[in-house]
Scaffold this active site. Sequence first.
Site, PDB file in Angstrom:
ATOM      1  N   ARG A   1      -5.359   0.360   8.693  1.00  0.00           N
ATOM      2  CA  ARG A   1      -3.914   0.128   8.601  1.00  0.00           C
ATOM      3  C   ARG A   1      -3.251   0.696   9.836  1.00  0.00           C
ATOM      4  NH1 ARG A   1      -3.567   2.522   2.587  1.00  0.00           N
ATOM      5  NH2 ARG A   1      -4.567   0.740   1.346  1.00  0.00           N
TER       6      ARG A   1
ATOM      7  N   LYS B   1       2.021   1.834  -5.163  1.00  0.00           N
ATOM      8  CA  LYS B   1       2.297   1.409  -6.472  1.00  0.00           C
ATOM      9  C   LYS B   1       1.522   1.732  -7.526  1.00  0.00           C
ATOM     10  CE  LYS B   1       2.527  -2.729  -4.497  1.00  0.00           C
ATOM     11  NZ  LYS B   1       2.172  -2.155  -3.013  1.00  0.00           N
TER      12      LYS B   1
ATOM     13  N   LYS C   1       3.163  10.238  -0.280  1.00  0.00           N
ATOM     14  CA  LYS C   1       2.249  10.783   0.794  1.00  0.00           C
ATOM     15  C   LYS C   1       2.831  11.739   1.724  1.00  0.00           C
ATOM     16  CE  LYS C   1      -1.389   7.817   1.462  1.00  0.00           C
ATOM     17  NZ  LYS C   1      -2.173   6.742   1.899  1.00  0.00           N
TER      18      LYS C   1
ATOM     19  N   LYS D   1      -0.419   4.111  -8.135  1.00  0.00           N
ATOM     20  CA  LYS D   1      -0.532   5.351  -8.766  1.00  0.00           C
ATOM     21  C   LYS D   1       0.694   5.562  -9.653  1.00  0.00           C
ATOM     22  CE  LYS D   1       0.930  10.295  -7.784  1.00  0.00           C
ATOM     23  NZ  LYS D   1       0.596  11.415  -7.091  1.00  0.00           N
TER      24      LYS D   1
ATOM     25  N   VAL E   1      -8.730  -3.626   0.183  1.00  0.00           N
ATOM     26  CA  VAL E   1      -9.328  -4.847  -0.266  1.00  0.00           C
ATOM     27  C   VAL E   1     -10.305  -5.319   1.019  1.00  0.00           C
ATOM     28  CG1 VAL E   1      -9.036  -7.608  -0.389  1.00  0.00           C
ATOM     29  CG2 VAL E   1      -7.369  -5.780  -1.659  1.00  0.00           C
TER      30      VAL E   1
ATOM     31  N   GLY F   1      -4.713  -4.570  -3.744  1.00  0.00           N
ATOM     32  CA  GLY F   1      -5.539  -3.552  -3.848  1.00  0.00           C
ATOM     33  C   GLY F   1      -4.767  -2.220  -4.267  1.00  0.00           C
ATOM     34  N   HIS F   2      -4.854  -1.862  -5.515  1.00  0.00           N
ATOM     35  CA  HIS F   2      -4.177  -0.559  -6.243  1.00  0.00           C
ATOM     36  C   HIS F   2      -4.786   0.387  -6.716  1.00  0.00           C
ATOM     37  CE1 HIS F   2      -0.414  -3.821  -7.080  1.00  0.00           C
ATOM     38  NE2 HIS F   2      -0.811  -3.405  -5.975  1.00  0.00           N
TER      39      HIS F   2
ATOM     40  N   ASP G   1       0.972  -1.112   0.100  1.00  0.00           N
ATOM     41  CA  ASP G   1       0.062  -0.111  -0.044  1.00  0.00           C
ATOM     42  C   ASP G   1       0.891   1.270  -0.111  1.00  0.00           C
ATOM     43  OD1 ASP G   1      -2.354  -1.613   0.095  1.00  0.00           O
ATOM     44  OD2 ASP G   1      -2.245  -1.569   2.382  1.00  0.00           O
TER      45      ASP G   1
ATOM     46  N   GLN H   1       1.918  -6.253  -3.102  1.00  0.00           N
ATOM     47  CA  GLN H   1       2.283  -6.314  -1.672  1.00  0.00           C
ATOM     48  C   GLN H   1       3.669  -5.582  -1.417  1.00  0.00           C
ATOM     49  OE1 GLN H   1       1.333  -9.712  -3.196  1.00  0.00           O
ATOM     50  NE2 GLN H   1      -0.433  -8.526  -2.806  1.00  0.00           N
TER      51      GLN H   1
HETATM   52  P1  GDP Z   1      -0.681   0.222  -3.501  1.00  0.00           P
HETATM   53  O1  GDP Z   1      -1.321  -0.916  -3.010  1.00  0.00           O
HETATM   54  O2  GDP Z   1       0.927   0.206  -3.165  1.00  0.00           O
HETATM   55  O3  GDP Z   1      -1.045   0.552  -4.946  1.00  0.00           O
HETATM   56  O4  GDP Z   1      -1.354   1.418  -2.933  1.00  0.00           O
HETATM   57  P2  GDP Z   1      -2.865   1.452  -2.400  1.00  0.00           P
HETATM   58  O5  GDP Z   1      -3.685   1.903  -3.733  1.00  0.00           O
HETATM   59  O6  GDP Z   1      -3.356   0.189  -1.640  1.00  0.00           O
HETATM   60  O7  GDP Z   1      -2.768   2.623  -1.128  1.00  0.00           O
HETATM   61  C1  GDP Z   1      -2.117   3.812  -1.554  1.00  0.00           C
HETATM   62  C2  GDP Z   1      -3.274   5.204  -1.088  1.00  0.00           C
HETATM   63  O8  GDP Z   1      -2.730   6.269  -0.999  1.00  0.00           O
HETATM   64  C3  GDP Z   1      -4.158   5.018  -2.398  1.00  0.00           C
HETATM   65  O9  GDP Z   1      -5.687   5.487  -1.735  1.00  0.00           O
HETATM   66  C4  GDP Z   1      -3.791   6.246  -3.354  1.00  0.00           C
HETATM   67  O10 GDP Z   1      -4.892   6.858  -3.915  1.00  0.00           O
HETATM   68  C5  GDP Z   1      -3.133   7.220  -2.213  1.00  0.00           C
HETATM   69  N1  GDP Z   1      -1.961   7.820  -2.454  1.00  0.00           N
HETATM   70  C6  GDP Z   1      -1.058   7.608  -3.311  1.00  0.00           C
HETATM   71  N2  GDP Z   1      -0.141   8.498  -3.457  1.00  0.00           N
HETATM   72  C7  GDP Z   1      -0.407   9.402  -2.582  1.00  0.00           C
HETATM   73  C8  GDP Z   1       0.149  10.712  -2.099  1.00  0.00           C
HETATM   74  O11 GDP Z   1       1.189  11.185  -2.452  1.00  0.00           O
HETATM   75  N3  GDP Z   1      -0.513  11.450  -1.099  1.00  0.00           N
HETATM   76  C9  GDP Z   1      -1.766  11.279  -0.892  1.00  0.00           C
HETATM   77  N4  GDP Z   1      -2.474  11.814   0.081  1.00  0.00           N
HETATM   78  N5  GDP Z   1      -2.346   9.989  -1.139  1.00  0.00           N
HETATM   79  C10 GDP Z   1      -1.599   9.209  -2.087  1.00  0.00           C
HETATM   80  P1  IMO Z   2      -0.897  -4.291  -2.464  1.00  0.00           P
HETATM   81  O1  IMO Z   2      -0.480  -4.809  -3.621  1.00  0.00           O
HETATM   82  C1  IMO Z   2      -1.049  -4.657   2.214  1.00  0.00           C
HETATM   83  C2  IMO Z   2      -1.123  -8.776   3.814  1.00  0.00           C
HETATM   84  C3  IMO Z   2      -2.195  -9.112   4.562  1.00  0.00           C
HETATM   85  C4  IMO Z   2      -1.775  -9.787   5.419  1.00  0.00           C
HETATM   86  C5  IMO Z   2      -0.459 -10.619   4.650  1.00  0.00           C
HETATM   87  C6  IMO Z   2      -0.963 -12.111   4.318  1.00  0.00           C
HETATM   88  O2  IMO Z   2      -2.141  -3.481  -2.371  1.00  0.00           O
HETATM   89  O3  IMO Z   2       0.341  -3.597  -1.639  1.00  0.00           O
HETATM   90  P2  IMO Z   2      -2.563 -12.921   2.150  1.00  0.00           P
HETATM   91  O4  IMO Z   2      -4.023 -12.421   1.923  1.00  0.00           O
HETATM   92  O5  IMO Z   2      -1.606 -12.192   1.054  1.00  0.00           O
HETATM   93  O6  IMO Z   2      -2.271 -14.213   2.410  1.00  0.00           O
HETATM   94  O7  IMO Z   2      -2.033 -11.990   3.400  1.00  0.00           O
HETATM   95  O8  IMO Z   2      -0.267  -9.855   3.779  1.00  0.00           O
HETATM   96  N1  IMO Z   2      -1.221  -8.164   2.469  1.00  0.00           N
HETATM   97  C7  IMO Z   2      -1.311  -6.846   2.076  1.00  0.00           C
HETATM   98  N2  IMO Z   2      -0.955  -5.667   2.654  1.00  0.00           N
HETATM   99  N3  IMO Z   2      -0.924  -4.514   0.966  1.00  0.00           N
HETATM  100  C8  IMO Z   2      -1.223  -5.576   0.077  1.00  0.00           C
HETATM  101  O9  IMO Z   2      -1.293  -5.500  -1.198  1.00  0.00           O
HETATM  102  C9  IMO Z   2      -1.375  -6.781   0.445  1.00  0.00           C
HETATM  103  N4  IMO Z   2      -1.727  -8.173   0.356  1.00  0.00           N
HETATM  104  C10 IMO Z   2      -1.558  -8.950   1.540  1.00  0.00           C
HETATM  105  O10 IMO Z   2      -2.961  -7.921   5.128  1.00  0.00           O
HETATM  106  O11 IMO Z   2      -0.953  -9.209   6.651  1.00  0.00           O
HETATM  107 MG    MG Z   3      -2.785  -1.780  -1.662  1.00  0.00          MG
END
Ligand code: GDP
Ligand code: IMO
Ligand code: MG
Length: 429
Positions: free
Chosen positions: A305, A16, A331, A18, A300, A40-41, A13, A224
């Site tokens: 968090r 990635k 961020k 973005k 997801v 969850g991207h 999270d 991840q």
């Molecule tokens: P990923 O799993 O690495 O793709 O990240 P996620 O999408 O799960 O979580 C990142 C969250 O931060 C998302 O809601 C993005 O829209 C948000 N985000 C990404 N870059 C920035 C930033 O620079 N500032 C803020 N405020 N939010 C951001």
């Molecule tokens: P993205 O790609 C954050 C965490 C789960 C749990 C552990 C194992 O959005 O960054 P799993 O379902 O994979 O067996 O869970 O990994 N986890 C994540 N945490 N971002 C993710 O993906 C994750 N995918 C799995 O919360 O701790």
């Molecule tokens: Mg994510």
Amino acid sequence: MTGVVITGIQWGDEGKGKFVDMLADKADFVVRFQGGNNAGHTLVVDGKVYKLRLLPSGVVRDGVTSIIGNGVVFNPWGFFEEVQQIESQGRDINPNNLMIAENTTLLLPIHMELDALREEHAQENKIGTTKSGIGPAYEDKVGRRAIRLCDLAHEDYLKQRLSLLVAHHNVQRQALGAEKINEEKLFADIKAIGKKILPYVKPVWKILDQAKKESKNILFEGAQGTYLDIDHGTYPYVTSSNTVAGNASAGTGMGSGFAHKVLGIVKAYTTRVGEGPFVTELTNNIGEHLAEKGHEFGTVTNRPRRCGWFDSVMVAQSVALNGCTSVVLTKIDVLDEMEELKICTGYKLNGEVINYVPASIKDQENIIPIYETLPGWKSTTYGITTEEKLPIQARNYIKRIEELIGVKASLISTSPERNDTIIREKPFS
Ligand code: GDP
Ligand code: IMO
Ligand code: MG
């Protein structure tokens, strides 16, 4: 050909999605190589929000071919749900612009059920998984009893493979007090979805090999993060795949030497969702402030968090494990209201100072972080796109992080929007 890998440097999270989306403007291919729909991207384009789990983040760009590599565990029902969602947002996804490797492992509802059953039974020993069936699906792959997408074209063989798998699962289900699998129904369901999925199934390694020969730009999208990696993460509180950049080779069939650049996506503080140690965790009002301001809820599972200070020991190690050529710092804006900021610069373990993350969970639990304090900037950086506009304290914070982790931040992110980014250097010229 230019190959760029994007990986998560902390516990996922980091943002990635973005950056895969942003950099996909110059990519011909965007390729997922591990994980599944546990990811969850989030992509934000002109205020429109796309949430992707299994689909590569290139699907919102015209002219990009999206690829799901063999290292992924593939849930076809989840796939079509997501395709429908993204199509309802105006995108078109078809076998000409999205391809899935023939040798990809199939993730079935019985994997999700087993994941959930195990988590319930484990109680205080639970991992805190996303219950997407990821662990059980990878177990079946490594145990050589999985069904692969190429098997969907051979009905008799598929039936045999399913019987093997069902026999194995039924033993475990019985021990966990669950009903036996209705094999006939499951077979019919797989056959039906198989017909829909087969047009997307291709020899992906060959397509990528051709792309290499034609000097295409290929972006590999990690899911991840490094501390969720099955080998390098905070085991056993990890996911079941290798998340590090090196797996972009094995997880797609790309030969070695494929990665010209590795961009590590790093959040300007630290978050984790699920169980497991977290050295710089803040279980106080500062942690709550970061969670609220950063909207830190799992994409997801919608779980909150956990939040904490930036840990440079973790990140420096991750830079090495991934072979990062630079990082993307995300961020920064979430820190805007902080009076002061702490950065963890070392660990104390059993009275000794160490500068790496020890592998043992027992040691990880006993680490005492060593902090350095920097002044906050108490002004808004939200949406800033030029470095000169950043307050001096923010520039100093970034500079100190770069010194501690040993690589530069090539991009700095100041909001969820695709273009709200300070660009110092783009990986594709
Ligand atoms: P990923 O799993 O690495 O793709 O990240 P996620 O999408 O799960 O979580 C990142 C969250 O931060 C998302 O809601 C993005 O829209 C948000 N985000 C990404 N870059 C920035 C930033 O620079 N500032 C803020 N405020 N939010 C951001
Ligand atoms: P993205 O790609 C954050 C965490 C789960 C749990 C552990 C194992 O959005 O960054 P799993 O379902 O994979 O067996 O869970 O990994 N986890 C994540 N945490 N971002 C993710 O993906 C994750 N995918 C799995 O919360 O701790
Ligand atoms: Mg994510």
